[in-house]
Design a protein around this motif. Structure first.
Motif, mmCIF file in Angstrom:
data_model
loop_
_atom_site.group_PDB
_atom_site.id
_atom_site.type_symbol
_atom_site.label_atom_id
_atom_site.label_comp_id
_atom_site.label_asym_id
_atom_site.label_seq_id
_atom_site.Cartn_x
_atom_site.Cartn_y
_atom_site.Cartn_z
ATOM 1 N N LEU A 84 0.829 -1.208 0.000
ATOM 2 C CA LEU A 84 0.000 0.000 0.000
ATOM 3 C C LEU A 84 0.867 1.263 0.000
ATOM 4 O O LEU A 84 0.505 2.263 -0.617
ATOM 5 C CB LEU A 84 -0.927 0.008 1.219
ATOM 6 C CG LEU A 84 -2.107 -0.958 1.149
ATOM 7 C CD1 LEU A 84 -2.789 -1.086 2.514
ATOM 8 C CD2 LEU A 84 -3.113 -0.519 0.090
ATOM 9 N N MET A 85 2.005 1.220 0.672
ATOM 10 C CA MET A 85 2.901 2.379 0.701
ATOM 11 C C MET A 85 3.443 2.681 -0.691
ATOM 12 O O MET A 85 3.768 3.822 -1.008
ATOM 13 C CB MET A 85 4.036 2.145 1.706
ATOM 14 C CG MET A 85 3.543 2.180 3.144
ATOM 15 S SD MET A 85 4.718 1.451 4.311
ATOM 16 C CE MET A 85 5.713 2.861 4.717
ATOM 17 N N ASN A 86 3.533 1.660 -1.533
ATOM 18 C CA ASN A 86 3.976 1.862 -2.915
ATOM 19 C C ASN A 86 2.821 2.213 -3.840
ATOM 20 O O ASN A 86 2.998 2.951 -4.797
ATOM 21 C CB ASN A 86 4.695 0.613 -3.435
ATOM 22 C CG ASN A 86 6.146 0.594 -3.033
ATOM 23 O OD1 ASN A 86 6.875 1.554 -3.246
ATOM 24 N ND2 ASN A 86 6.561 -0.497 -2.408
ATOM 25 N N VAL A 92 -2.312 8.581 -1.764
ATOM 26 C CA VAL A 92 -2.557 9.316 -0.523
ATOM 27 C C VAL A 92 -1.440 9.029 0.489
ATOM 28 O O VAL A 92 -0.865 9.956 1.083
ATOM 29 C CB VAL A 92 -3.943 8.941 0.083
ATOM 30 C CG1 VAL A 92 -4.132 9.565 1.453
ATOM 31 C CG2 VAL A 92 -5.054 9.352 -0.867
ATOM 32 N N ILE A 93 -1.121 7.751 0.674
ATOM 33 C CA ILE A 93 -0.037 7.385 1.606
ATOM 34 C C ILE A 93 1.275 7.985 1.126
ATOM 35 O O ILE A 93 2.029 8.552 1.919
ATOM 36 C CB ILE A 93 0.079 5.853 1.764
ATOM 37 C CG1 ILE A 93 -1.157 5.303 2.492
ATOM 38 C CG2 ILE A 93 1.359 5.474 2.507
ATOM 39 C CD1 ILE A 93 -1.203 3.788 2.607
ATOM 40 N N ILE A 129 5.774 11.549 2.098
ATOM 41 C CA ILE A 129 6.713 12.569 1.600
ATOM 42 C C ILE A 129 6.623 13.816 2.470
ATOM 43 O O ILE A 129 7.649 14.422 2.801
ATOM 44 C CB ILE A 129 6.457 12.872 0.103
ATOM 45 C CG1 ILE A 129 6.914 11.675 -0.750
ATOM 46 C CG2 ILE A 129 7.190 14.148 -0.327
ATOM 47 C CD1 ILE A 129 6.539 11.745 -2.212
ATOM 48 N N GLN A 130 5.402 14.186 2.899
ATOM 49 C CA GLN A 130 5.256 15.322 3.821
ATOM 50 C C GLN A 130 5.978 15.043 5.134
ATOM 51 O O GLN A 130 6.596 15.935 5.704
ATOM 52 C CB GLN A 130 3.773 15.594 4.110
ATOM 53 C CG GLN A 130 3.027 16.236 2.969
ATOM 54 C CD GLN A 130 1.521 16.318 3.229
ATOM 55 O OE1 GLN A 130 0.989 15.684 4.130
ATOM 56 N NE2 GLN A 130 0.826 17.103 2.412
ATOM 57 N N VAL A 167 -0.321 4.829 7.855
ATOM 58 C CA VAL A 167 -0.409 3.543 7.152
ATOM 59 C C VAL A 167 -1.446 2.586 7.752
ATOM 60 O O VAL A 167 -2.201 1.945 7.022
ATOM 61 C CB VAL A 167 0.986 2.873 7.084
ATOM 62 C CG1 VAL A 167 0.914 1.513 6.411
ATOM 63 C CG2 VAL A 167 1.972 3.776 6.347
ATOM 64 N N HIS A 168 -1.507 2.492 9.079
ATOM 65 C CA HIS A 168 -2.349 1.468 9.716
ATOM 66 C C HIS A 168 -3.837 1.572 9.392
ATOM 67 O O HIS A 168 -4.476 0.541 9.158
ATOM 68 C CB HIS A 168 -2.094 1.412 11.224
ATOM 69 C CG HIS A 168 -0.797 0.732 11.542
ATOM 70 N ND1 HIS A 168 -0.715 -0.591 11.902
ATOM 71 C CD2 HIS A 168 0.466 1.191 11.507
ATOM 72 C CE1 HIS A 168 0.554 -0.915 12.086
ATOM 73 N NE2 HIS A 168 1.291 0.159 11.850
ATOM 74 N N PRO A 169 -4.420 2.779 9.337
ATOM 75 C CA PRO A 169 -5.847 2.833 8.966
ATOM 76 C C PRO A 169 -6.117 2.270 7.565
ATOM 77 O O PRO A 169 -7.118 1.589 7.338
ATOM 78 C CB PRO A 169 -6.186 4.329 9.033
ATOM 79 C CG PRO A 169 -5.181 4.894 9.992
ATOM 80 C CD PRO A 169 -3.925 4.099 9.752
#
Length: 193
Positions: A38-40, A44-45, A50-51, A86-88
């Motif tokens: 999901l991080m890739n 939104v993630i 990046i922020q 990430v967890h949600p």
């Protein structure tokens, strides 16, 4: 359908235990693998990471795991901020996955159930443990891992002693034959509960 949490510190052998349950035809959801995917995949993630970490969080190949790891294991607040991003999303993905399963119970492997206060999300929690020296040996066999990184990760996780008091089942994973025996015993108990 029961949701069983499978947890344990890094190097405890959660994946080995998960594979033993998979061999018993129990569906397994490995949160860490799904989180990385999901991080890739998630725009939104990606934007939020990046922020949080800056442009170095991603390279042309995708998530810059080494860079992020170096940041989160030096600064617990960054780890907590990343988990909050990430967890949600992993939780939402798990709910969609769960709807597709047909089994008496499923296992969700999550390294940090207790650390993020997620115990209430599970009907049963299985803790996998192993001797600290054995865990470090296992961790050091991973690519790019050093003893100092391994110890930093272990330090960021709740001690096994604390988790053992909260878990429904504890599997000591140092001898594979004995580990498999423990898995079969727990499997029978879960089927009969």
């Amino acid at each position: 359908m029961k949701i069983v949490g499978l947890t344990g510190g890094i190097g405890s052998g959660k994946t080995t235990v998960a594979e033993m349950f998979l061999a018993l035809e129990i569906p397994i959801y490995i949160a860490d693998v799904e989180a990385k995917a999901l991080m890739n995949r998630s725009k939104v993630i990606r934007r939020k990471l990046i922020q949080l970490f800056g442009r170095k969080a991603y390279s042309k190949q995708g998530l810059n795991k080494a860079f992020i790891a170096s940041k989160i294991f030096e600064d617990k607040s960054l780890l907590e901020a990343m988990n909050a991003i990430v967890h949600p999303k992993v939780g939402q993905h798990f709910k969609r996955w769960l709807k597709k399963q047909n089994a008496p119970y499923v296992i969700k492997e999550v390294a940090i159930i207790y650390e993020i206060g997620a115990e209430k999300e599970y009907d049963v929690i299985i803790l996998v443990t192993a001797d600290k020296t054995e865990r470090i040996t296992r961790i050091l066999s991973r690519e790019g891992m050093t003893k100092s990184k391994a110890l930093a990760i272990i330090k960021n996780q709740l001690p096994d002693e604390d988790k053992m008091q909260k878990a429904d089942f504890v599997i000591n994973n140092e001898d594979l034959v004995e580990t498999n025996r423990q898995v079969l015993k727990i499997h029978r108990e879960l089927l009969n509960a």
